[in-house]
Motif scaffolding. Structure first.
Motif, PDB file in Angstrom:
ATOM      1  N   TYR A  52      15.615   6.086  -3.102  1.00 25.77           N
ATOM      2  CA  TYR A  52      16.807   6.381  -2.315  1.00 25.77           C
ATOM      3  C   TYR A  52      16.641   5.905  -0.868  1.00 25.77           C
ATOM      4  CZ  TYR A  52      20.526   9.004  -0.048  1.00 25.77           C
ATOM      5  OH  TYR A  52      21.624   9.349   0.687  1.00 25.77           O
ATOM      6  N   ALA A  53      15.482   6.187  -0.272  1.00 27.12           N
ATOM      7  CA  ALA A  53      15.235   5.774   1.113  1.00 27.12           C
ATOM      8  C   ALA A  53      15.239   4.254   1.234  1.00 27.12           C
ATOM      9  CB  ALA A  53      13.909   6.338   1.603  1.00 27.12           C
ATOM     10  N   VAL A  54      14.679   3.578   0.256  1.00 30.48           N
ATOM     11  CA  VAL A  54      14.641   2.114   0.295  1.00 30.48           C
ATOM     12  C   VAL A  54      16.043   1.540   0.183  1.00 30.48           C
ATOM     13  CG1 VAL A  54      13.913   0.074  -1.019  1.00 30.48           C
ATOM     14  CG2 VAL A  54      12.273   1.872  -0.529  1.00 30.48           C
ATOM     15  N   LEU A  55      16.845   2.073  -0.727  1.00 28.48           N
ATOM     16  CA  LEU A  55      18.175   1.522  -0.971  1.00 28.48           C
ATOM     17  C   LEU A  55      19.193   1.893   0.099  1.00 28.48           C
ATOM     18  CD1 LEU A  55      18.506   2.009  -4.827  1.00 28.48           C
ATOM     19  CD2 LEU A  55      17.959  -0.081  -3.575  1.00 28.48           C
ATOM     20  N   THR A  56      19.167   3.118   0.593  1.00 27.04           N
ATOM     21  CA  THR A  56      20.216   3.545   1.518  1.00 27.04           C
ATOM     22  C   THR A  56      19.868   3.316   2.980  1.00 27.04           C
ATOM     23  OG1 THR A  56      19.370   5.806   1.571  1.00 27.04           O
ATOM     24  CG2 THR A  56      21.079   5.294  -0.062  1.00 27.04           C
ATOM     25  N   LYS A  57      18.614   3.476   3.337  1.00 27.86           N
ATOM     26  CA  LYS A  57      18.234   3.370   4.738  1.00 27.86           C
ATOM     27  C   LYS A  57      17.574   2.050   5.073  1.00 27.86           C
ATOM     28  CE  LYS A  57      17.684   8.314   4.847  1.00 27.86           C
ATOM     29  NZ  LYS A  57      16.755   9.418   4.861  1.00 27.86           N
ATOM     30  N   GLY A  58      17.342   1.249   4.074  1.00 26.06           N
ATOM     31  CA  GLY A  58      16.722  -0.046   4.305  1.00 26.06           C
ATOM     32  C   GLY A  58      15.255   0.027   4.678  1.00 26.06           C
ATOM     33  N   GLN A  59      14.639   1.171   4.423  1.00 25.57           N
ATOM     34  CA  GLN A  59      13.223   1.311   4.728  1.00 25.57           C
ATOM     35  C   GLN A  59      12.406   0.490   3.740  1.00 25.57           C
ATOM     36  OE1 GLN A  59      12.435   5.484   4.484  1.00 25.57           O
ATOM     37  NE2 GLN A  59      13.363   5.934   6.446  1.00 25.57           N
ATOM     38  N   GLU A  60      11.334  -0.081   4.239  1.00 29.91           N
ATOM     39  CA  GLU A  60      10.462  -0.865   3.368  1.00 29.91           C
ATOM     40  C   GLU A  60       9.341   0.036   2.868  1.00 29.91           C
ATOM     41  OE1 GLU A  60       7.453  -4.600   3.812  1.00 29.91           O
ATOM     42  OE2 GLU A  60       9.358  -4.678   4.882  1.00 29.91           O
ATOM     43  N   TYR A  61       9.043  -0.037   1.585  1.00 32.73           N
ATOM     44  CA  TYR A  61       7.964   0.764   1.011  1.00 32.73           C
ATOM     45  C   TYR A  61       6.710  -0.081   0.903  1.00 32.73           C
ATOM     46  CZ  TYR A  61       5.074   3.400  -2.173  1.00 32.73           C
ATOM     47  OH  TYR A  61       4.027   4.069  -2.729  1.00 32.73           O
ATOM     48  N   THR A  62       5.667   0.368   1.556  1.00 28.76           N
ATOM     49  CA  THR A  62       4.373  -0.288   1.422  1.00 28.76           C
ATOM     50  C   THR A  62       3.384   0.763   0.943  1.00 28.76           C
ATOM     51  OG1 THR A  62       3.894   0.147   3.745  1.00 28.76           O
ATOM     52  CG2 THR A  62       4.787  -2.015   3.211  1.00 28.76           C
ATOM     53  N   ASP A  63       2.780   0.505  -0.178  1.00 26.23           N
ATOM     54  CA  ASP A  63       1.835   1.447  -0.754  1.00 26.23           C
ATOM     55  C   ASP A  63       0.503   1.335  -0.013  1.00 26.23           C
ATOM     56  OD1 ASP A  63       0.755   3.348  -2.438  1.00 26.23           O
ATOM     57  OD2 ASP A  63       0.082   1.842  -3.883  1.00 26.23           O
ATOM     58  N   GLN A  64       0.014   2.450   0.482  1.00 25.34           N
ATOM     59  CA  GLN A  64      -1.237   2.462   1.228  1.00 25.34           C
ATOM     60  C   GLN A  64      -2.453   2.460   0.295  1.00 25.34           C
ATOM     61  OE1 GLN A  64      -1.296   2.206   4.492  1.00 25.34           O
ATOM     62  NE2 GLN A  64       0.909   2.313   4.691  1.00 25.34           N
ATOM     63  N   GLY A  65      -2.243   2.799  -0.958  1.00 26.70           N
ATOM     64  CA  GLY A  65      -3.341   2.799  -1.913  1.00 26.70           C
ATOM     65  C   GLY A  65      -3.901   4.188  -2.153  1.00 26.70           C
ATOM     66  N   GLN A  66      -4.630   4.316  -3.225  1.00 25.26           N
ATOM     67  CA  GLN A  66      -5.178   5.595  -3.638  1.00 25.26           C
ATOM     68  C   GLN A  66      -6.223   6.104  -2.645  1.00 25.26           C
ATOM     69  OE1 GLN A  66      -6.911   5.552  -7.511  1.00 25.26           O
ATOM     70  NE2 GLN A  66      -7.673   7.619  -7.365  1.00 25.26           N
ATOM     71  N   ASP A  67      -7.052   5.225  -2.114  1.00 26.50           N
ATOM     72  CA  ASP A  67      -8.095   5.649  -1.179  1.00 26.50           C
ATOM     73  C   ASP A  67      -7.491   6.267   0.075  1.00 26.50           C
ATOM     74  OD1 ASP A  67     -10.042   4.732  -2.917  1.00 26.50           O
ATOM     75  OD2 ASP A  67     -10.114   2.752  -1.983  1.00 26.50           O
ATOM     76  N   TYR A  68      -6.422   5.674   0.576  1.00 24.79           N
ATOM     77  CA  TYR A  68      -5.736   6.207   1.748  1.00 24.79           C
ATOM     78  C   TYR A  68      -5.179   7.597   1.450  1.00 24.79           C
ATOM     79  CZ  TYR A  68      -2.186   6.722   5.394  1.00 24.79           C
ATOM     80  OH  TYR A  68      -1.406   7.199   6.411  1.00 24.79           O
ATOM     81  N   TYR A  69      -4.559   7.765   0.281  1.00 23.76           N
ATOM     82  CA  TYR A  69      -3.996   9.058  -0.108  1.00 23.76           C
ATOM     83  C   TYR A  69      -5.100  10.110  -0.223  1.00 23.76           C
ATOM     84  CZ  TYR A  69      -2.040  12.749  -2.966  1.00 23.76           C
ATOM     85  OH  TYR A  69      -1.673  13.970  -3.429  1.00 23.76           O
ATOM     86  N   GLU A  70      -6.208   9.760  -0.875  1.00 26.01           N
ATOM     87  CA  GLU A  70      -7.305  10.707  -1.057  1.00 26.01           C
ATOM     88  C   GLU A  70      -7.915  11.114   0.279  1.00 26.01           C
ATOM     89  OE1 GLU A  70      -8.250  12.236  -3.798  1.00 26.01           O
ATOM     90  OE2 GLU A  70      -6.774  11.184  -5.025  1.00 26.01           O
ATOM     91  N   GLU A  71      -8.062  10.172   1.207  1.00 30.02           N
ATOM     92  CA  GLU A  71      -8.624  10.486   2.519  1.00 30.02           C
ATOM     93  C   GLU A  71      -7.695  11.403   3.298  1.00 30.02           C
ATOM     94  OE1 GLU A  71     -11.057  10.857   5.723  1.00 30.02           O
ATOM     95  OE2 GLU A  71     -11.547  10.085   3.737  1.00 30.02           O
ATOM     96  N   ARG A  72      -6.402  11.139   3.265  1.00 36.64           N
ATOM     97  CA  ARG A  72      -5.434  12.020   3.949  1.00 36.64           C
ATOM     98  C   ARG A  72      -5.433  13.407   3.340  1.00 36.64           C
ATOM     99  NH1 ARG A  72       0.029  10.302   5.245  1.00 36.64           N
ATOM    100  NH2 ARG A  72       0.051  12.444   5.951  1.00 36.64           N
ATOM    101  N   TYR A  73      -5.544  13.482   2.017  1.00 33.18           N
ATOM    102  CA  TYR A  73      -5.586  14.780   1.349  1.00 33.18           C
ATOM    103  C   TYR A  73      -6.838  15.547   1.776  1.00 33.18           C
ATOM    104  CZ  TYR A  73      -5.845  18.339  -2.225  1.00 33.18           C
ATOM    105  OH  TYR A  73      -5.949  19.544  -2.865  1.00 33.18           O
TER     106      TYR A  73
END
Length: 89
Positions: A52-73
């Protein structure tokens, strides 16, 4: 139509189990905390919000990857644990 879209989202969300993306890490963490059908629904909902955010707001989605998610968690958990003893009093 909505039922078909929901089914498609759940199918894609269940495929995140083997994905090495941040969404894949999110889905696996949800599966460890709750039963799989609820985790699939939650991941499908998150995926729908991203789309929804990509289609309506024109935001670009860039996946940071699993390692980035695990470190933030990990940082979030450590931060919450550091503040926990003061709230127990």
């Amino acid at each position: 139509m909505s039922g078909q879209v929901g089914s498609a989202r759940r199918l894609v969300a269940s495929a995140l189990r083997t994905s090495q993306s941040a969404l894949g890490g999110y889905f696996r963490r949800l599966c460890s905390r709750m039963d799989k059908p609820k985790a699939v629904t939650a991941a499908a909902h998150k995926l729908a919000r991203l789309i929804y955010a990509v289609l309506t707001k024109g935001q670009e989605y860039t996946d940071q990857g699993q390692d980035y998610y695990e470190e933030r968690y990990r940082q979030r958990v450590l931060h919450n644990l550091a503040g926990a003893p003061s709230s127990w009093e």
